[in-house]
Write a protein that holds these residues in place. Structure first.
Motif, mmCIF file in Angstrom:
data_model
loop_
_atom_site.group_PDB
_atom_site.id
_atom_site.type_symbol
_atom_site.label_atom_id
_atom_site.label_comp_id
_atom_site.label_asym_id
_atom_site.label_seq_id
_atom_site.Cartn_x
_atom_site.Cartn_y
_atom_site.Cartn_z
ATOM 1 N N LEU A 193 39.187 7.404 -28.812
ATOM 2 C CA LEU A 193 37.877 8.239 -29.111
ATOM 3 C C LEU A 193 36.645 7.634 -28.872
ATOM 4 C CD1 LEU A 193 39.323 10.889 -31.585
ATOM 5 C CD2 LEU A 193 39.094 11.176 -29.127
ATOM 6 N N LEU A 194 36.495 6.510 -29.866
ATOM 7 C CA LEU A 194 35.335 5.949 -30.363
ATOM 8 C C LEU A 194 34.795 5.053 -28.845
ATOM 9 C CD1 LEU A 194 33.157 4.659 -32.057
ATOM 10 C CD2 LEU A 194 34.733 2.666 -32.786
ATOM 11 N N PRO A 195 35.563 4.448 -27.924
ATOM 12 C CA PRO A 195 34.992 3.757 -26.791
ATOM 13 C C PRO A 195 34.452 4.980 -25.877
ATOM 14 C CG PRO A 195 37.104 2.939 -27.058
ATOM 15 C CD PRO A 195 36.882 4.090 -28.108
ATOM 16 N N GLY A 196 35.158 6.136 -26.029
ATOM 17 C CA GLY A 196 34.375 7.221 -25.185
ATOM 18 C C GLY A 196 33.016 7.875 -25.848
ATOM 19 N N VAL A 197 32.899 7.998 -27.116
ATOM 20 C CA VAL A 197 31.973 8.451 -27.896
ATOM 21 C C VAL A 197 30.646 7.122 -27.566
ATOM 22 C CG1 VAL A 197 30.908 8.600 -30.096
ATOM 23 C CG2 VAL A 197 33.148 9.499 -29.760
ATOM 24 N N LEU A 198 30.990 5.994 -27.524
ATOM 25 C CA LEU A 198 30.060 5.137 -27.210
ATOM 26 C C LEU A 198 29.426 5.320 -25.812
ATOM 27 C CD1 LEU A 198 31.841 1.788 -28.498
ATOM 28 C CD2 LEU A 198 29.590 2.809 -29.168
ATOM 29 N N GLN A 199 30.429 5.503 -24.771
ATOM 30 C CA GLN A 199 29.883 5.888 -23.438
ATOM 31 C C GLN A 199 28.935 7.268 -23.624
ATOM 32 O OE1 GLN A 199 33.720 5.664 -21.459
ATOM 33 N NE2 GLN A 199 32.760 3.855 -20.163
ATOM 34 N N PHE A 200 29.154 8.053 -24.383
ATOM 35 C CA PHE A 200 28.670 9.352 -24.529
ATOM 36 C C PHE A 200 27.232 9.141 -24.773
ATOM 37 C CE2 PHE A 200 26.980 13.145 -26.656
ATOM 38 C CZ PHE A 200 27.361 14.162 -25.964
ATOM 39 N N PHE A 201 26.900 8.274 -25.796
ATOM 40 C CA PHE A 201 25.427 7.833 -26.051
ATOM 41 C C PHE A 201 25.309 6.600 -25.387
ATOM 42 C CE2 PHE A 201 27.233 9.831 -29.821
ATOM 43 C CZ PHE A 201 26.103 10.856 -30.100
ATOM 44 N N GLN A 202 25.524 6.339 -24.167
ATOM 45 C CA GLN A 202 25.169 5.432 -22.958
ATOM 46 C C GLN A 202 25.074 4.172 -23.618
ATOM 47 O OE1 GLN A 202 24.266 6.613 -19.877
ATOM 48 N NE2 GLN A 202 25.154 8.582 -20.976
ATOM 49 N N GLN A 203 26.147 3.718 -24.498
ATOM 50 C CA GLN A 203 26.367 2.429 -24.900
ATOM 51 C C GLN A 203 27.563 2.025 -24.198
ATOM 52 O OE1 GLN A 203 24.303 1.036 -27.313
ATOM 53 N NE2 GLN A 203 23.195 2.610 -27.307
ATOM 54 N N LEU A 219 35.073 -12.645 -24.743
ATOM 55 C CA LEU A 219 34.505 -13.976 -24.971
ATOM 56 C C LEU A 219 33.893 -14.928 -23.617
ATOM 57 C CD1 LEU A 219 36.197 -15.460 -28.135
ATOM 58 C CD2 LEU A 219 34.222 -14.157 -28.215
ATOM 59 N N PHE A 220 33.905 -13.888 -22.872
ATOM 60 C CA PHE A 220 33.606 -14.631 -21.456
ATOM 61 C C PHE A 220 31.951 -14.345 -21.246
ATOM 62 C CE2 PHE A 220 37.503 -14.507 -18.686
ATOM 63 C CZ PHE A 220 37.977 -15.325 -19.472
ATOM 64 N N PRO A 221 31.135 -15.357 -20.573
ATOM 65 C CA PRO A 221 29.729 -15.067 -20.436
ATOM 66 C C PRO A 221 29.345 -13.937 -19.664
ATOM 67 C CG PRO A 221 30.465 -17.189 -19.812
ATOM 68 C CD PRO A 221 31.788 -16.420 -20.156
ATOM 69 N N SER A 222 30.007 -13.380 -18.865
ATOM 70 C CA SER A 222 29.773 -12.083 -18.202
ATOM 71 C C SER A 222 29.839 -10.907 -19.226
ATOM 72 C CB SER A 222 30.722 -11.531 -17.078
ATOM 73 O OG SER A 222 31.897 -11.587 -17.520
ATOM 74 N N SER A 223 30.812 -10.891 -20.105
ATOM 75 C CA SER A 223 30.703 -9.828 -21.297
ATOM 76 C C SER A 223 29.705 -9.871 -22.395
ATOM 77 C CB SER A 223 32.042 -9.930 -21.846
ATOM 78 O OG SER A 223 33.060 -9.536 -21.098
ATOM 79 N N PHE A 224 29.305 -11.160 -22.686
ATOM 80 C CA PHE A 224 28.129 -11.374 -23.358
ATOM 81 C C PHE A 224 26.927 -10.826 -22.830
ATOM 82 C CE2 PHE A 224 29.241 -14.900 -26.502
ATOM 83 C CZ PHE A 224 30.533 -14.466 -26.984
ATOM 84 N N GLU A 225 26.575 -11.108 -21.489
ATOM 85 C CA GLU A 225 25.412 -10.776 -21.044
ATOM 86 C C GLU A 225 25.562 -9.042 -20.847
ATOM 87 O OE1 GLU A 225 25.455 -12.687 -17.319
ATOM 88 O OE2 GLU A 225 24.511 -14.535 -18.245
ATOM 89 N N TYR A 226 26.737 -8.427 -20.478
ATOM 90 C CA TYR A 226 26.606 -6.919 -20.280
ATOM 91 C C TYR A 226 26.431 -6.424 -21.778
ATOM 92 C CZ TYR A 226 29.226 -2.821 -20.365
ATOM 93 O OH TYR A 226 29.739 -1.586 -20.570
ATOM 94 N N LEU A 227 26.915 -6.934 -22.720
ATOM 95 C CA LEU A 227 26.999 -6.251 -24.024
ATOM 96 C C LEU A 227 25.584 -6.318 -24.568
ATOM 97 C CD1 LEU A 227 30.344 -7.186 -25.658
ATOM 98 C CD2 LEU A 227 29.598 -5.032 -24.817
ATOM 99 N N ILE A 228 25.043 -7.464 -24.595
ATOM 100 C CA ILE A 228 23.861 -7.528 -24.893
ATOM 101 C C ILE A 228 22.542 -6.931 -24.145
ATOM 102 C CG2 ILE A 228 21.878 -9.455 -25.511
ATOM 103 C CD1 ILE A 228 24.282 -11.532 -26.061
ATOM 104 N N ARG A 229 22.711 -7.017 -22.905
ATOM 105 C CA ARG A 229 21.722 -6.321 -22.132
ATOM 106 C C ARG A 229 21.812 -4.927 -22.011
ATOM 107 N NH1 ARG A 229 23.948 -7.724 -17.448
ATOM 108 N NH2 ARG A 229 24.836 -5.635 -17.044
ATOM 109 N N ASP A 230 23.099 -4.331 -22.103
ATOM 110 C CA ASP A 230 23.238 -2.767 -22.016
ATOM 111 C C ASP A 230 23.476 -2.173 -23.577
ATOM 112 O OD1 ASP A 230 23.040 -2.999 -19.506
ATOM 113 O OD2 ASP A 230 25.474 -2.288 -19.109
ATOM 114 N N GLY A 231 23.783 -2.992 -24.375
ATOM 115 C CA GLY A 231 23.969 -2.454 -26.022
ATOM 116 C C GLY A 231 22.957 -2.912 -26.593
#
Length: 461
Positions: A193-203, A219-231
């Motif tokens: 549920l929580l990952p879906g709710v995050l997407q619902f709020f464009q997170q 813990l990969f650089p690509s995930s760091f960039e994606y999370l910080i940029r979009d979240g």
């Protein structure tokens, strides 16, 4: 040709299986009709009819499973009853078990390699099932369903339904009730549920119950960039959460409670193994050869993901000068061989043949990491009282991690094994109360039960 005396005596020694009651047969028929309706939903080109078939399938399977669990366990006296496990084809590698393994393996193969959508949103053979979940996906995530949403829905439903079965089966044990309720809660709330709710709020989609090295790309650089940029701020929290859980919280929690705090109470892989995989726990190989293969596989896999993580980061800091695109290829190789083939196809598809903890025992890097901490630094152990052991073997039979618990119990030695997930089933199955799960001081940890300290935390079944 007449049967040999040995065969005749064996036949006499094995009583016939008890007949299945008519109500149980009825509920099993309902479950079978539910799976048939699921096939209809997958094959029907009409979206509305397919959706109705899916609703009917889920209703029949859910209602039939819970009703069967009550009929099977709820009407009997409370207590662990594993009678006839090695006589039934479904739980002793018989024909039913092999058919189940083929179906599970086939589904995982379709999911991983034959359901990638094309430019028209067609998901191959799973297309019908995927699109039947579009309304639910839109409600939860504000986007159409994909193959992974289908998988997550089925995965969560399996844990909830078979968790209901486990609650009936182990209702006499407070520890097992709490543990089963815990994995059901974390899977439903935090992994679905929580990952879906995050997407619902464009997170960014994020799973708070999975950490490195199991969820290695967090813990990969690509995930760091994606999370910080979009979240943004939430993305920074997600990055910090993953790092803290992997390198701070995990060692501390494992020191106090052993690896069970994660493997048996939180992890989704362990949750499926403890619920849907519970009928197959006795199939775990207890031989020394199996233990050797366990050591040969699980620790090199942990070393491999550590190496991959280091290489990916070095390549990132050097702007690709170290390996260039090969770093990405190394990451994809690990994801294919370990993340897909081992953890998915083999890890779950082979439940009915190799037992319910194949992935956790032989391949999971998180289990290896936790196991090293548990064996060398944790306060957790299972204490035994050899004087009370009657060598019935119930404890070894139910150990899903391939530990021959009886050998420790007979000698009165504490069980301190890296592979032990602290499910407590050995203690639950013991008729004499020989085995106790404890979080005592580290002093005297390797001595027998006479060294138990008064302030040890006893978690009796």
């Amino acid at each position: 040709m007449p049967a040999s005396p040995a065969a005749a005596s064996l036949a006499l020694a094995q009583p016939p299986l008890p007949t299945v009651s008519t109500p149980e047969k009825t509920t099993l028929t309902i479950i079978g009709l539910g799976f048939l309706a699921l096939l209809v939903a997958a094959a029907d080109a009409d979206a509305d009819r397919a959706r109705l078939s899916l609703y009917a399938a889920l209703s029949l399977v859910s209602g039939g499973t819970l009703a069967w669990a009550w009929l099977k366990y709820g009407r009997q006296p409370a207590g662990l009853q594993h009678d006839n496990l090695w006589l039934r084809g479904s739980t002793s590698r018989g024909a039913v078990a092999w058919v189940t393994a083929v179906v599970l393996t086939g589904f995982y193969v379709l999911l991983y390699w034959y359901s990638t959508p094309d430019d028209k949103g067609n998901f191959g053979l799973l297309n019908g099932l995927v699109h039947t979940l579009d309304p639910f996906s839109q409600l939860l995530r504000q986007r159409p369903a994909d193959q992974w949403f289908l998988y997550g829905t089925f995965y969560t439903l399996a844990i909830l339904l078979m968790g209901g079965r486990a609650l009936w089966k182990y209702r006499h044990s407070r520890y097992q009730r709490l543990r089963t309720g815990s994995v059901m809660f974390f899977q439903l709330a935090f992994a679905f549920l929580l990952p879906g709710v995050l997407q619902f709020f464009q997170q960014p989609e994020f799973y708070f119950t999975y950490f490195w090295p199991l969820k290695y790309d967090y813990l990969f650089p690509s995930s760091f960039e994606y999370l910080i940029r979009d979240g943004q701020a939430l993305g920074v929290f997600m990055v910090v959460w993953g790092a803290v859980m992997s390198f701070v919280a995990t060692p501390i929690l494992t020191y106090f409670y052993g690896k069970r705090w994660y493997c048996s109470w939180v992890c989704g892989c362990g949750g499926l193994a403890e619920t849907a995989g519970d009928p197959y726990r006795q199939l775990s190989d207890k031989s020394r050869a199996a233990w050797r293969w366990e050591v040969r596989l699980i620790y090199p896999i942990l070393a491999l993901i550590i190496l991959v993580t280091i290489i990916v980061w070095l390549n990132y800091w050097l702007h690709g000068a170290l390996l260039g695109s090969l770093a990405d290829g190394l990451y994809r190789f690990y994801g294919f061989v370990i993340g897909a083939v081992f953890s998915g196809v083999v890890g779950v598809g082979f439940y009915p043949i190799l037992g319910n903890r194949v992935w956790c025992r032989f391949g999971c890097p998180m289990a290896a990491y936790l196991g090293l901490l548990q064996k060398h630094f944790s306060r957790f152990r299972i204490t035994t009282n050899g004087g009370q052991c009657i060598s019935c073997g119930n404890c070894s039979n139910v150990c899903e991690m391939g530990i021959d618990v009886k050998q420790y119990a007979q000698r009165g030695e504490p069980i301190i094994r890296a592979s032990c997930v602290g499910c407590g089933m050995c203690s639950t199955a013991c008729p004499r109360g020989v085995l106790n799960l404890e979080n005592g001081p580290r002093e005297g940890r390797y001595q027998g039960s006479s060294f138990i300290h008064a302030d040890s935390l006893r978690l009796l079944s």
